[in-house]
Design a protein around this motif. Structure first.
Motif, PDB file in Angstrom:
ATOM      1  N   VAL A  39       1.410 -16.679   6.978  1.00  0.00           N
ATOM      2  CA  VAL A  39       1.846 -15.809   5.885  1.00  0.00           C
ATOM      3  C   VAL A  39       0.847 -14.669   5.673  1.00  0.00           C
ATOM      4  CG1 VAL A  39       2.430 -15.696   3.433  1.00  0.00           C
ATOM      5  CG2 VAL A  39       3.116 -17.692   4.779  1.00  0.00           C
ATOM      6  N   ARG A  40      -0.438 -14.963   5.754  1.00  0.00           N
ATOM      7  CA  ARG A  40      -1.454 -13.910   5.588  1.00  0.00           C
ATOM      8  C   ARG A  40      -1.341 -12.856   6.692  1.00  0.00           C
ATOM      9  NH1 ARG A  40      -5.020 -18.566   4.161  1.00  0.00           N
ATOM     10  NH2 ARG A  40      -5.145 -18.531   1.896  1.00  0.00           N
ATOM     11  N   ALA A  41      -1.062 -13.302   7.909  1.00  0.00           N
ATOM     12  CA  ALA A  41      -0.882 -12.354   9.015  1.00  0.00           C
ATOM     13  C   ALA A  41       0.341 -11.474   8.771  1.00  0.00           C
ATOM     14  CB  ALA A  41      -0.739 -13.106  10.334  1.00  0.00           C
ATOM     15  N   GLU A  42       1.404 -12.061   8.256  1.00  0.00           N
ATOM     16  CA  GLU A  42       2.602 -11.273   7.945  1.00  0.00           C
ATOM     17  C   GLU A  42       2.335 -10.289   6.814  1.00  0.00           C
ATOM     18  OE1 GLU A  42       6.329 -13.406   7.627  1.00  0.00           O
ATOM     19  OE2 GLU A  42       5.619 -14.894   9.064  1.00  0.00           O
ATOM     20  N   LEU A  43       1.526 -10.689   5.827  1.00  0.00           N
ATOM     21  CA  LEU A  43       1.153  -9.765   4.746  1.00  0.00           C
ATOM     22  C   LEU A  43       0.358  -8.583   5.297  1.00  0.00           C
ATOM     23  CD1 LEU A  43       0.193 -12.256   1.898  1.00  0.00           C
ATOM     24  CD2 LEU A  43       1.935 -10.461   1.741  1.00  0.00           C
ATOM     25  N   ALA A  44      -0.540  -8.851   6.222  1.00  0.00           N
ATOM     26  CA  ALA A  44      -1.329  -7.774   6.825  1.00  0.00           C
ATOM     27  C   ALA A  44      -0.432  -6.822   7.606  1.00  0.00           C
ATOM     28  CB  ALA A  44      -2.405  -8.361   7.738  1.00  0.00           C
ATOM     29  N   ARG A  45       0.516  -7.364   8.373  1.00  0.00           N
ATOM     30  CA  ARG A  45       1.458  -6.504   9.115  1.00  0.00           C
ATOM     31  C   ARG A  45       2.307  -5.675   8.164  1.00  0.00           C
ATOM     32  NH1 ARG A  45       1.827 -10.931  12.637  1.00  0.00           N
ATOM     33  NH2 ARG A  45       3.643 -11.757  11.544  1.00  0.00           N
ATOM     34  N   LEU A  46       2.702  -6.289   7.051  1.00  0.00           N
ATOM     35  CA  LEU A  46       3.512  -5.576   6.064  1.00  0.00           C
ATOM     36  C   LEU A  46       2.743  -4.399   5.477  1.00  0.00           C
ATOM     37  CD1 LEU A  46       6.223  -5.630   4.530  1.00  0.00           C
ATOM     38  CD2 LEU A  46       5.102  -7.071   2.822  1.00  0.00           C
ATOM     39  N   GLU A  47       1.474  -4.615   5.190  1.00  0.00           N
ATOM     40  CA  GLU A  47       0.638  -3.533   4.657  1.00  0.00           C
ATOM     41  C   GLU A  47       0.469  -2.409   5.682  1.00  0.00           C
ATOM     42  OE1 GLU A  47      -3.648  -2.948   2.412  1.00  0.00           O
ATOM     43  OE2 GLU A  47      -2.805  -4.945   2.636  1.00  0.00           O
ATOM     44  N   GLU A  48       0.323  -2.795   6.939  1.00  0.00           N
ATOM     45  CA  GLU A  48       0.227  -1.784   8.002  1.00  0.00           C
ATOM     46  C   GLU A  48       1.512  -0.953   8.086  1.00  0.00           C
ATOM     47  OE1 GLU A  48      -0.665  -3.960  11.547  1.00  0.00           O
ATOM     48  OE2 GLU A  48      -2.704  -4.438  10.907  1.00  0.00           O
ATOM     49  N   GLN A  49       2.652  -1.607   7.928  1.00  0.00           N
ATOM     50  CA  GLN A  49       3.925  -0.891   7.959  1.00  0.00           C
ATOM     51  C   GLN A  49       4.015   0.104   6.806  1.00  0.00           C
ATOM     52  OE1 GLN A  49       6.720  -4.143   7.891  1.00  0.00           O
ATOM     53  NE2 GLN A  49       7.096  -3.987  10.099  1.00  0.00           N
ATOM     54  N   LEU A  50       3.534  -0.287   5.635  1.00  0.00           N
ATOM     55  CA  LEU A  50       3.551   0.609   4.482  1.00  0.00           C
ATOM     56  C   LEU A  50       2.650   1.810   4.728  1.00  0.00           C
ATOM     57  CD1 LEU A  50       4.411   1.186   1.537  1.00  0.00           C
ATOM     58  CD2 LEU A  50       2.378  -0.091   0.824  1.00  0.00           C
TER      59      LEU A  50
END
Length: 87
Positions: A39-50
């Motif tokens: 989940v933390r890795a997905e949060l980091a990817r989500l922030e990168e997308q933003l």
């Protein structure tokens, strides 16, 4: 009585075995889905997308809420170590 029961139910053995396998696969999928490290890795990817402008703030907030709920559930379950492995 146990032997007779086993003989009568023998034709259904493949079904019982398949049910067990499906249960094991589901258990592993849930462990991975709720694993805090995942989940933390997905949060980091989500922030990168933003930051890259691939998603807008509204979509970020929606997905972030979902991920934070998963993280909270995973931490409550305590079924993972947070490093991608089960206990």
């Amino acid at each position: 009585m146990g032997l007779i029961k086993e003989v009568v139910l023998l034709p259904f053995a493949p079904v019982r075995g398949s049910g067990w396998v499906i249960g094991q696969v589901l258990q592993e999928a849930e462990r991975i889905y709720y694993d805090p490290a995942t989940v933390r890795a997905e949060l980091a990817r989500l922030e990168e997308q933003l930051e890259a402008g691939e998603i807008d703030e509204e979509e970020f907030d929606r997905q972030e809420d979902e991920l934070l709920e998963r993280l909270e559930t995973g931490l409550r379950r305590g079924g993972a170590t947070g490093d991608g492995t089960a206990r």
